[in-house]
Design an enzyme around this catalytic site. Structure first.
Site, PDB file in Angstrom:
ATOM      1  N   ARG A 108     -39.980 -34.352  16.848  1.00  0.00           N
ATOM      2  CA  ARG A 108     -38.536 -34.674  16.922  1.00  0.00           C
ATOM      3  C   ARG A 108     -38.428 -36.033  17.583  1.00  0.00           C
ATOM      4  O   ARG A 108     -38.814 -36.193  18.748  1.00  0.00           O
ATOM      5  CB  ARG A 108     -37.792 -33.600  17.723  1.00  0.00           C
ATOM      6  CG  ARG A 108     -36.369 -33.991  18.068  1.00  0.00           C
ATOM      7  CD  ARG A 108     -35.530 -32.844  18.579  1.00  0.00           C
ATOM      8  NE  ARG A 108     -35.156 -31.954  17.496  1.00  0.00           N
ATOM      9  CZ  ARG A 108     -34.193 -31.034  17.574  1.00  0.00           C
ATOM     10  NH1 ARG A 108     -33.486 -30.903  18.689  1.00  0.00           N
ATOM     11  NH2 ARG A 108     -33.912 -30.264  16.546  1.00  0.00           N
ATOM     12  N   HIS A 135     -32.759 -33.926   8.958  1.00  0.00           N
ATOM     13  CA  HIS A 135     -33.092 -32.689   9.680  1.00  0.00           C
ATOM     14  C   HIS A 135     -33.487 -31.625   8.649  1.00  0.00           C
ATOM     15  O   HIS A 135     -32.795 -30.633   8.443  1.00  0.00           O
ATOM     16  CB  HIS A 135     -31.897 -32.240  10.515  1.00  0.00           C
ATOM     17  CG  HIS A 135     -32.234 -31.234  11.567  1.00  0.00           C
ATOM     18  ND1 HIS A 135     -33.533 -30.834  11.838  1.00  0.00           N
ATOM     19  CD2 HIS A 135     -31.438 -30.535  12.429  1.00  0.00           C
ATOM     20  CE1 HIS A 135     -33.517 -29.937  12.808  1.00  0.00           C
ATOM     21  NE2 HIS A 135     -32.263 -29.742  13.185  1.00  0.00           N
ATOM     22  N   GLN A 138     -33.787 -27.681   9.322  1.00  0.00           N
ATOM     23  CA  GLN A 138     -32.497 -26.996   9.428  1.00  0.00           C
ATOM     24  C   GLN A 138     -31.951 -26.672   8.043  1.00  0.00           C
ATOM     25  O   GLN A 138     -31.486 -25.549   7.784  1.00  0.00           O
ATOM     26  CB  GLN A 138     -31.498 -27.881  10.186  1.00  0.00           C
ATOM     27  CG  GLN A 138     -30.099 -27.297  10.258  1.00  0.00           C
ATOM     28  CD  GLN A 138     -30.019 -26.055  11.136  1.00  0.00           C
ATOM     29  OE1 GLN A 138     -30.486 -26.076  12.258  1.00  0.00           O
ATOM     30  NE2 GLN A 138     -29.420 -24.984  10.635  1.00  0.00           N
ATOM     31  N   ASP A 230     -20.991 -30.405  12.031  1.00  0.00           N
ATOM     32  CA  ASP A 230     -22.003 -30.683  13.049  1.00  0.00           C
ATOM     33  C   ASP A 230     -21.293 -31.416  14.180  1.00  0.00           C
ATOM     34  O   ASP A 230     -20.136 -31.841  14.042  1.00  0.00           O
ATOM     35  CB  ASP A 230     -23.125 -31.544  12.424  1.00  0.00           C
ATOM     36  CG  ASP A 230     -24.298 -31.802  13.369  1.00  0.00           C
ATOM     37  OD1 ASP A 230     -24.410 -31.103  14.398  1.00  0.00           O
ATOM     38  OD2 ASP A 230     -25.100 -32.707  13.082  1.00  0.00           O
ATOM     39  N   CYS A 269     -25.147 -26.183  12.324  1.00  0.00           N
ATOM     40  CA  CYS A 269     -26.574 -26.143  12.687  1.00  0.00           C
ATOM     41  C   CYS A 269     -26.790 -25.733  14.144  1.00  0.00           C
ATOM     42  O   CYS A 269     -27.877 -25.282  14.491  1.00  0.00           O
ATOM     43  CB  CYS A 269     -27.214 -27.501  12.420  1.00  0.00           C
ATOM     44  SG  CYS A 269     -26.392 -28.870  13.279  1.00  0.00           S
TER      45      CYS A 269
HETATM   46  N1  NVA Z   1     -26.739 -34.162  14.476  1.00  0.00           N
HETATM   47  C1  NVA Z   1     -27.237 -33.468  15.637  1.00  0.00           C
HETATM   48  C2  NVA Z   1     -28.007 -32.245  15.212  1.00  0.00           C
HETATM   49  C3  NVA Z   1     -28.545 -31.430  16.355  1.00  0.00           C
HETATM   50  C4  NVA Z   1     -29.341 -30.259  15.896  1.00  0.00           C
HETATM   51  C5  NVA Z   1     -28.094 -34.399  16.463  1.00  0.00           C
HETATM   52  O1  NVA Z   1     -28.900 -35.140  15.895  1.00  0.00           O
HETATM   53  O2  NVA Z   1     -27.955 -34.394  17.686  1.00  0.00           O
HETATM   54  N1   CP Z   2     -30.143 -27.000  15.129  1.00  0.00           N
HETATM   55  C1   CP Z   2     -31.135 -27.480  15.903  1.00  0.00           C
HETATM   56  O1   CP Z   2     -32.007 -28.251  15.475  1.00  0.00           O
HETATM   57  O2   CP Z   2     -31.114 -26.993  17.167  1.00  0.00           O
HETATM   58  P1   CP Z   2     -31.997 -27.528  18.397  1.00  0.00           P
HETATM   59  O3   CP Z   2     -31.541 -28.936  18.705  1.00  0.00           O
HETATM   60  O4   CP Z   2     -31.692 -26.573  19.512  1.00  0.00           O
HETATM   61  O5   CP Z   2     -33.440 -27.507  18.024  1.00  0.00           O
END
Ligand code: NVA
Ligand code: CP
Length: 317
Positions: A108, A135, A138, A230, A269
């Site tokens: 990540r 992502h 997800q 989101d 998500c």
């Molecule tokens: N768009 C959000 C998704 C988190 C799972 C982010 O990147 O923070």
């Molecule tokens: N939806 C998602 O990726 O959750 P986390 O940020 O908790 O991993």
């Protein structure tokens, strides 16, 4: 029998084709059934996963770690801040070292380019656990959830309302790959990346799916089977105040949901911010399936791991 996913990287949803997406959904549902029935499925016995995190996570970390354990393997958590990366070791060198210990890497990261650098350097598969642009793990869980809810994915209409971020980019790839129609409503200034939209349209031509972009949330949800949103401010974004101001008209609330159908499902998500991108009434209401999506992360991750890391993973199809 094909082994099309064995050894592959999954950095974006469109790294896999329509048939491979169908295989991943099938494998996820097969693994979910085996877990529920208590049928052993240790397809990755003795294999190891390295999980590198530059950003916080609840679902992705937990579901990869537990998934790997259920598959008979082991997952190692690496906080990027505690690695030699912070002292200038390159991503490529980090990947070249990790591949000597593990069978698969999940990361990540902030920039998508980091994943590309690691995947180019590593001889083991690299999986995107979220970056600024995509992502995919997800959205695979989301496709599994859609299939469970509607009996299939083909022809299902999904509407995304909110920020044009990593989540909608992966949905723009995932929906046409699975034969779904997608309508996206964002403020003009926060629209999805035009390159991703063009890729989605190319896939959609092959799968006879529709891709609609609009600034009107009501136009997007009009025929929706699923309404998805989101957070308004993603991890790593520095323009929170401007983004929140621009997104004020894009909240998923009961009025917007009533412009769809009573049977329309609400998806997110997670994590969600009640009172911002979604009201508590919708998030916690009867149309919400957000925790089913979260549960399906486990099965989606196991499907990806099994098909990328094990020839025996084909037995799931
Ligand atoms: N768009 C959000 C998704 C988190 C799972 C982010 O990147 O923070
Ligand atoms: N939806 C998602 O990726 O959750 P986390 O940020 O908790 O991993």
């Amino acid at each position: 029998m094909t082994h099309s996913l064995y050894g592959r990287d999954v950095l974006k949803m469109n790294d896999v084709n329509q048939a491979e997406v169908a295989d991943l959904i099938t494998a996820g549902l097969t693994l979910k059934g085996r877990l529920r029935r208590g049928v052993p499925h240790q397809l990755l016995h003795g294999k190891n996963l390295a999980m590198m995190f530059f950003k916080p996570s609840t679902r992705t970390r937990s579901a990869f770690e537990i998934g790997m354990q259920q598959l008979g393997g082991h997952a190692m958590f690496l906080s990027a801040n505690d690695m030699q990366l912070t002292r200038g070791e390159t991503y490529a060198d980090t990947a070249r070292v990790l591949e000597r210990y593990v069978d698969v890497i999940m990361a990540r990261v902030f920039d998508h380019g980091t994943l590309v650098e690691m995947a180019d350097a590593a001889r083991v598969p690299v999986i995107n656990g979220l970056c600024d642009m995509h992502h995919p793990t997800q959205t695979l869980a989301d496709l599994i959830t859609v299939k469970e809810l509607f009996g299939g994915t083909r022809g299902v209409r999904i509407a995304y309302v909110g920020d044009g971020n990593n989540m909608v980019h992966s949905l723009l790839h995932a929906a046409p790959l699975a034969g779904m129609h997608i309508a996206v409503a964002t403020p003009a200034h926060y629209a999805p990346d035009p390159r991703v939209v063009a890729e989605a349209r190319t896939i959609a031509e092959q799968s006879e799916s529709e891709v609609l972009l609009t600034t009107d949330p009501y136009e997007a949800v009009a025929q929706a089977d699923v309404v998805y949103t989101d957070v308004w401010v993603s991890m790593g974004q520095s323009d929170a105040a401007e983004r929140v101001a621009a997104l004020q008209g894009y909240q998923v609330n009961e009025k917007l949901m009533s412009a769809a159908r009573p049977t329309t499902k609400f998806m997110h998500c997670l994590p969600m911010h009640r009172g911002e991108e979604v009201t508590a009434a919708v998030a916690d209401g009867p149309q919400s399936v957000v925790f089913d999506q979260a549960e399906n992360r486990l099965h989606a991750h196991k499907a990806i791991l099994a098909l990328l890391c094990s020839i025996e993973g084909q037995s799931l199809l």
